[in-house]
Design an enzyme around this catalytic site. Structure first.
Site, short mmCIF file in Angstrom:
data_model
loop_
_atom_site.label_atom_id
_atom_site.label_comp_id
_atom_site.label_asym_id
_atom_site.label_seq_id
_atom_site.Cartn_x
_atom_site.Cartn_y
_atom_site.Cartn_z
N CYS B 84 0.83 -1.22 0.00
CA CYS B 84 0.00 0.00 0.00
C CYS B 84 0.85 1.25 0.00
O CYS B 84 0.33 2.35 -0.23
CB CYS B 84 -0.93 0.01 1.21
SG CYS B 84 -1.57 -1.60 1.62
N CYS B 207 -13.31 0.79 7.20
CA CYS B 207 -12.38 0.47 6.11
C CYS B 207 -12.45 1.50 5.00
O CYS B 207 -13.53 2.00 4.68
CB CYS B 207 -12.72 -0.88 5.48
SG CYS B 207 -12.87 -2.24 6.63
N SER B 208 -11.31 1.75 4.38
CA SER B 208 -11.30 2.57 3.18
C SER B 208 -11.81 1.73 2.02
O SER B 208 -11.61 0.52 2.00
CB SER B 208 -9.88 3.03 2.90
OG SER B 208 -9.01 1.91 2.88
N LYS B 327 -10.11 6.79 3.78
CA LYS B 327 -11.42 6.35 4.24
C LYS B 327 -12.56 6.77 3.31
O LYS B 327 -13.47 6.00 3.06
CB LYS B 327 -11.65 6.91 5.66
CG LYS B 327 -13.01 6.67 6.23
CD LYS B 327 -13.20 5.20 6.55
CE LYS B 327 -14.50 4.57 6.30
NZ LYS B 327 -15.36 4.73 5.23
N HIS B 331 -9.04 4.53 -1.68
CA HIS B 331 -7.73 3.90 -1.50
C HIS B 331 -7.40 3.01 -2.71
O HIS B 331 -7.52 1.80 -2.64
CB HIS B 331 -7.77 3.08 -0.20
CG HIS B 331 -6.47 2.42 0.17
ND1 HIS B 331 -5.24 2.87 -0.24
CD2 HIS B 331 -6.22 1.33 0.94
CE1 HIS B 331 -4.30 2.08 0.25
NE2 HIS B 331 -4.86 1.13 0.96
#
Ligand SMILES: [Zn+2]
Lengths: 129, 384
Positions: B84, B207-208, B327, B331
């Protein structure tokens, strides 16, 4: 996963083998060709203690491919009796899971690599009743 | 040592389900904006991407994207990968290329496409950020590894669940104003607390969202830059830790972030208190709280409280993720670090529109790879 790759990790997965560094004494998991603390090559394979305590846990409901049949299942970090930490999953859970809960290592089927691939085995942890 | 590189062009695509656009199309869209704004061509390209090899079957990605886009003459192009944090690492490559004098200009493009695969394939691909033989093998998802940290953090510092939910609420509120954001929709604490459990205690709205998107940034040496307001990349730092969470001493902090912050702030000759705007890697709400602590904005266990007290709002003590963060902005994994960098740059240029924060002279972005294995921080300064 290829057969040689699976075979290389059998000791760690089946018998919970780690390494002990003959230079600095550090015991670690997973096994490596060098000590992760002092980087000495003088390491030996050792069996880790089979009992430990849950450090943290997560009840997983959204699984990666191949783990659908086990949902929900607990992903845990276990601190073994000698202080070495291992990531794994819990099995045979009937009551509440808590931090500090005592668990022991057991040999279990982990997943299948498709219909014709390898069956993956390894270590899970179960609560000590 | 030569001068710090300056930013002469940036580009962003809207994040979401971009079914009509290929990876190359997204790459072209962001790159074109950056090159047109800069008025110069790149001599080298660094691409931040994590899963094109796994999901699209395309390696040799740098050249494949450049040629597939056709947006500028072919130049050497390389993929940089660190899960990431691939985007942040690609920016580090661009920073080194220009600062060292090896190249006069470098284009850094983060690009990712995640909307076209079923969610279990995405879960599987993202799990490749973890240790394949000893984490993914046992069925640990990326979310479950982060959940281990969230549980430890809440217990160690006695942090209420609602404070973490409030972080998601703030990010969504900020993203409403962001034309590039994936989730431009306000939510409430109750929405977060009632959303589906993914890996307890992490719920869906912690979660994003994973989406498609690309972000680009063109760096050059200051003497080659056109225009008067210049933003320099004043320093970068990378911190690392074990690939597996089992190797960490504590599960309620991310030492890799602290190491990255120390290196970046020392290179840029600033302290955390000098920041006017900060973009943190909130792939999960817990990661936003931890980032503030490890970066040094607040002490241990005080990150969630900083958000709770409103200090991270656009008009707060230190605005954090004024564009909505991972968020709610979204992402697109390997692109995320470059989004953060571009957002900081546009804040310092005064070009952030409704998302603009006051007095933005110094800003930083934070980009995390794996469950705390690899952290990248970059500091930008407005030059007068
Ligand atoms: Zn040693």
């Amino acid at each position: 996963m290829t057969v040689p790759r699976y075979w290389r990790n059998i000791g760690a997965h089946y018998r919970l083998e780690g390494i002990r560094c003959k230079s600095c004494g550090e015991v670690s998991f997973p096994p490596r060709s060098s000590c992760p603390k002092c980087h000495s090559k003088d390491v030996e394979v050792v069996q880790l203690p089979r009992k430990g305590k849950v450090v943290s846990f997560s009840l997983l409901r959204s699984p990666p491919n191949g783990f659908e049949a086990y949902v929900p299942y607990y992903v845990v970090v276990v601190e073994l009796e000698n202080g070495v930490r291992v990531l794994g999953t819990l099995t045979d859970v009937f009551g509440e899971v808590k931090e500090g809960m005592e668990v022991e290592a057991v040999f279990r089927k982990i997943s299948e690599d498709g219909e014709e691939g390898l069956i993956h085995y390894g270590t899970k942890f179960r609560p000590i009743a | 040592m030569s001068d710090n590189p300056v930013v002469v062009g940036t580009g962003l695509t809207k994040i979401g389900r971009r079914w009509e656009d290929s990876l190359s199309d997204l790459f072209a869209e962001a790159s074109r904006q950056a090159i047109e704004e800069a008025g110069i061509q790149p001599q080298v390209v660094f691409v931040g991407n994590m899963v094109a090899g796994e999901l699209d079957g395309q390696e040799h990605l740098g050249l494949a994207l450049e040629d597939g886009a056709g947006a500028f003459p072919l130049v050497p192009a390389f993929k940089v990968e660190s899960a990431c944090s691939s985007g942040g690492s690609a920016l580090l490559a661009g920073y080194m290329a220009v600062k060292s004098g090896v190249y006069d200009s470098a284009l850094v493009v983060g690009v990712e496409k995640l909307s076209e695969e079923p969610s279990d394939s995405i879960t599987t691909a993202l799990a490749e950020a973890a240790d394949a033989d000893f984490e993914s093998y046992y069925g640990a998802s990326f979310t479950s590894l982060n959940a281990l940290l969230m549980r430890s953090y809440m217990k160690d510092y006695n942090v209420p669940r609602d404070w973490l939910s409030e972080i998601a609420v703030m990010m969504h509120k900020n993203a409403v104003d962001n034309p590039y954001a994936q989730l431009r929709k306000a939510i409430t604490v109750e929405d977060v607390n009632r959303s589906r459990v993914i890996a307890d205690p992490i719920r869906l709205l912690d979660c994003s969202p994973t989406g498609d998107g690309a972000a680009a940034i063109l760096l050059t040496r200051p003497e080659l830059a056109k225009g008067d307001v210049q933003v320099e990349l004043a320093g970068m730092g990378v911190g690392v830790d074990t690939i597996g969470v089992n190797g960490r001493v504590s599960l309620s902090d991310v030492p890799a972030t602290a190491r990255a912050a120390k290196a970046a702030f020392s290179a840029a000759k600033i302290e955390p208190k000098d920041l006017n705007v900060l973009e943190v890697h909130d792939a999960f709400t817990i990661m936003a709280a931890l980032a503030l602590e490890d970066i040094g904005v607040v002490g241990k266990g005080e990150g969630a409280k900083f958000f709770h007290e409103g200090n991270a709002e656009r008009d707060g003590k230190l605005p954090v993720n004024p564009e909505g963060g991972l968020k709610a902005r979204g992402h697109p994994v390997g692109a995320t670090g470059v989004y953060g960098a571009v957002e900081v740059v546009r804040q310092l240029q005064g070009k952030a529109g409704k998302m603009q924060v006051p007095r933005a002279e110094i800003g930083a972005f934070h980009n995390l790879g794996g469950s705390g294995s690899h952290a990248v921080i970059g500091v930008f300064k407005r030059k007068r």
